[in-house]
Design an enzyme around this catalytic site. Sequence first.
Site, PDB file in Angstrom:
ATOM      1  N   GLY A 298      23.610  70.412 -42.866  1.00 45.42           N
ATOM      2  CA  GLY A 298      23.782  71.096 -44.151  1.00 45.42           C
ATOM      3  C   GLY A 298      23.703  70.142 -45.321  1.00 45.42           C
ATOM      4  O   GLY A 298      23.198  70.486 -46.395  1.00 45.42           O
ATOM      5  N   ASP A 299      24.186  68.925 -45.118  1.00 42.65           N
ATOM      6  CA  ASP A 299      24.133  67.915 -46.177  1.00 42.65           C
ATOM      7  C   ASP A 299      22.685  67.477 -46.402  1.00 42.65           C
ATOM      8  O   ASP A 299      22.263  67.258 -47.545  1.00 42.65           O
ATOM      9  CB  ASP A 299      24.988  66.709 -45.793  1.00 42.65           C
ATOM     10  CG  ASP A 299      26.390  67.123 -45.380  1.00 42.65           C
ATOM     11  OD1 ASP A 299      26.937  68.053 -45.997  1.00 42.65           O
ATOM     12  OD2 ASP A 299      26.935  66.528 -44.436  1.00 42.65           O
TER      13      ASP A 299
ATOM     14  N   SER B 185      23.681  78.368 -46.387  1.00 34.69           N
ATOM     15  CA  SER B 185      23.184  77.992 -45.066  1.00 34.69           C
ATOM     16  C   SER B 185      23.678  79.014 -44.048  1.00 34.69           C
ATOM     17  O   SER B 185      24.885  79.225 -43.920  1.00 34.69           O
ATOM     18  CB  SER B 185      23.685  76.594 -44.677  1.00 34.69           C
ATOM     19  OG  SER B 185      23.184  75.618 -45.562  1.00 34.69           O
TER      20      SER B 185
END
Length: 317
Positions: free
Chosen positions: A251-252, A220
């Site tokens: 990001g998750d 990312s």
Amino acid sequence: MILTVTPNPSLDRTYEVPALGRGEVLRATGDRMDPGGKGVNVSRAVAAAGHRSVAVLPLGGAPGALVAELLAAEGIVVAPVPVAGDTRSNISIAEPDGTLTKINAAGPELTAAESELLLSAIRTHSTAADWIACCGSLPPGLAPEWYAELVARAHGAGVRIALDTSGPSLLAALRERPDVVKPNADELAQAVGRPLATIGDAVKAAQELRESGAAAVLASLGADGQLLVSDSGTYFAWAPVETVRSNVGAGDASLAGFLAAGGTGPDALRSAVAHGAAAVQLPGSVMPTPQDLDLAAVIVTAEVPLDRVLTEQGSPR
């Protein structure tokens, strides 16, 4: 089914404020409470996308009970491992321009017996899993090699495993060849021990992680997009974002989108970027539903712009 492992979950409170002034009394314009931790957020994003997820996590005290209750309300199967210490509580302060200030507690110290109970719970629930996503920092009491042992056990059971962690925990786990690792720019820079100024620098760092054991690297790069470096090739993807409201859990959400789309190749990368772009436009750590996604807006290319300077340059802090 995607099984998530969050060794250090949290109860997260997010406050929205007009501006953050040090030493001032602030009036929140909005607030919300969510179950937190990187693996927890992956489960929430998987469930929001309409897929099945089981969340394995140590929980203790009143905060832990509330985390379990909030997760169950989102349709997630919770597999709690009782621990003596209270689950940590974290605070995030979000400003209108997208700036986020976070205060994260350390979390309870896990005993050797609690660590083994956690590994046992993962083994029990992994039999029906397509992927195991192990995410976040390790709490006090767990050595950096804990993730490495988990990767080895998962592969022994024939289950693919994705790892989202950093520092010594990431480096120790690489020797067991995780199927996917998902660093951000800073974590990637930390892993190779040098700053990353361009997308080409990030590609080279990802290739080094593959040489150290990672089968694939999903990196990312914040507002600059995401990279996928794997046996199938190197791909770069990005999507336009009108307004960043909160990047908590973005990001998750990306990792959840990647795994839900199969966890390999450019189509999975497209799903990852669409999930991340949708997540940053939602409040707190709200996870995107299919209606929030715009897959058509995501541009995926094998012609990686190696010389492009990163907006958020990776620093090996």
